[in-house]
Enzyme design. Structure first.
Site, PDB file in Angstrom:
ATOM      1  N   CYS A   1       0.699  -1.192   0.348  1.00  0.00           N
ATOM      2  CA  CYS A   1       0.033   0.052   0.148  1.00  0.00           C
ATOM      3  C   CYS A   1       0.901   1.808  -0.321  1.00  0.00           C
ATOM      4  O   CYS A   1       1.663   1.882   1.073  1.00  0.00           O
ATOM      5  CB  CYS A   1      -1.174  -0.237   1.618  1.00  0.00           C
ATOM      6  SG  CYS A   1      -1.968   1.404   1.211  1.00  0.00           S
TER       7      CYS A   1
ATOM      8  N   CYS B   1      -0.503   3.798   2.186  1.00  0.00           N
ATOM      9  CA  CYS B   1      -0.287   3.556   3.663  1.00  0.00           C
ATOM     10  C   CYS B   1       1.844   4.098   3.845  1.00  0.00           C
ATOM     11  O   CYS B   1       1.369   4.431   5.014  1.00  0.00           O
ATOM     12  CB  CYS B   1       0.175   2.583   4.170  1.00  0.00           C
ATOM     13  SG  CYS B   1      -2.319   2.112   3.650  1.00  0.00           S
ATOM     14  N   ASP B   2       2.151   3.582   3.038  1.00  0.00           N
ATOM     15  CA  ASP B   2       3.349   3.224   3.154  1.00  0.00           C
ATOM     16  C   ASP B   2       4.880   4.728   2.702  1.00  0.00           C
ATOM     17  O   ASP B   2       6.253   4.062   3.071  1.00  0.00           O
ATOM     18  CB  ASP B   2       3.771   2.053   3.276  1.00  0.00           C
ATOM     19  CG  ASP B   2       4.035   0.890   4.600  1.00  0.00           C
ATOM     20  OD1 ASP B   2       3.022   1.288   5.510  1.00  0.00           O
ATOM     21  OD2 ASP B   2       3.331   0.019   3.838  1.00  0.00           O
TER      22      ASP B   2
END
Ligand code: NAP
Length: 333
Positions: free
Chosen positions: A156, A159-160
């Site tokens: 993701c 997300c990261d």
């Protein structure tokens, strides 16, 4: 943090405050799944006064249990570890009175009411059901994906991505997700190596053009990631050209695997309407095609796939359940 480390601290069946009542099997609402959508639905249903069961599956917490720091869930100025966030959601549910059983649903019967949800040993009944079983990112199938999960390997970019500033990265895949992730990651990375197993992309033309015009993205055609190497963190990947068999090593700080997702809907195949990719089709708000059966989170959402949007869908499903159950009582259904 690895998934197992997080999982060991999760609250188990034994310390659930409701587990003294082992034989209870009839509920107002049965929620299948214990990610952000399932837990949020549990909080809202219990708080609204409904006798609520969450069947959490074998490893509660959903995809966030495999995550390290979560920086984009509101309310945590200094980020929170994914497993810790899920433990807190679980405790919040229990405090509201939700019964949580760490068991897996193996069958459902939505053909008559009350609806039935079966585990290997128990048959649960619910006047309403919320399906919150989520989706899992497809994996390449490499050993290194497990070894370096949360240590360089991610599924993701939203997300990261911000954890990988000023690094070279690999993105695997050739669909819209891969192109979207690669393009997004160019905000942080110095260079993106997009590795695709064929000589043309599956992604839409407009997305392709955007990627081709981005000078930070280098394309590796007809190629596969065949190994991930590192120590404490991943440090390089090995690519293989599938036409020439030539192998190349790239020194990179991260690998983003973007080869699609698989919704966890096998259980519902013959009873709830699914789309061509196996996602639950919503008919009206969070209603499925079966009156009284609702869905929330990644199990129907292939667009946003965030913890906060999943939680939002959980809230929406619980509010829809409330309306449905109130109307059912009025109509004496
Ligand atoms: P997808 O369209 O199924 O594409 C998956 C990609 O991964 C394909 O290029 C596929 O290669 C490759 N792949 C699959 N398994 C692989 C493996 N084992 N090893 C290496 N490569 C593998 O999945 P997606 O990109 O996640 O998109 C899913 C849906 O969401 C699509 O309908 C897409 O249009 C939509 N979506 C839309 C947007 C947007 O519009 N902004 C963004 C994201 C997703 P092959 O091409 O060789 O099969």
């Amino acid at each position: 943090m690895a998934a197992d480390e997080g999982a060991t601290t999760l609250v188990t069946k034994d310390d659930s405050p409701k587990m003294s009542n082992e034989k209870k099997t009839k509920f107002d609402v049965v929620i299948i799944g214990a990610g952000p959508s399932g837990y949020t639905a549990g909080i809202y249903c219990s708080r609204a006064g409904y006798d609520t069961l969450i069947l959490s599956g074998i490893l509660p917490g959903g995809q966030l249990v495999n995550t390290t720091e979560v920086e984009n869930y509101p309310g945590f100025e200094n980020a929170i570890m994914g497993p810790d966030l899920m433990i807190d959601m679980r405790k919040q549910c229990q405090k509201m009175g939700t019964t949580i059983v760490d068991d897996e649903a193996v069958d459902v019967d939505f053909r008559r009411k009350p609806f039935k949800v079966l585990t290997a040993t128990e048959e649960y009944e619910g006047r309403a059901v919320i399906i919150a079983t989520g989706a899992n990112p497809r994996k390449l199938g490499l050993e290194g994906e497990k070894t370096f999960a949360g240590k360089g390997v991610s599924y993701c970019a939203t997300c990261d991505g911000p954890f990988f500033r000023n690094q070279e990265l690999v993105v695997a895949g050739g669909g819209d997700s891969a192109i979207e992730e690669a393009t997004f990651l160019t905000k942080f990375a110095t260079k993106i190596h997009l590795v695709h197993r064929r000589s043309e992309l599956r992604a839409s033309k407009v997305m392709q053009e955007r990627a081709f015009n981005n000078e930070k993205i280098k394309f590796h055609w007809d190629s596969a990631v065949i190994d991930i190497i590192g120590d404490q963190k991943m440090q390089r990947v090995v690519l293989k050209n599938l036409k020439t068999n030539e192998e190349t090593t790239l020194d990179v700080g991260g690998l983003f695997v973007a080869i699609g997702h698989e919704p966890n809907t096998k259980l519902f195949k013959n009873q709830v309407e699914l789309d061509d990719h196996g996602y639950i089709v919503l008919k009206n708000k969070t209603h499925t095609n079966i009156k009284g059966v609702f869905a929330a989170g990644d199990v129907h959402d292939r667009t946003y796939r965030q913890a906060v949007t999943a939680a939002g869908f959980g809230c929406m499903a619980a509010i829809d359940v409330d309306k449905y159950l109130t109307e059912s009582v009025d109509k004496q259904e």
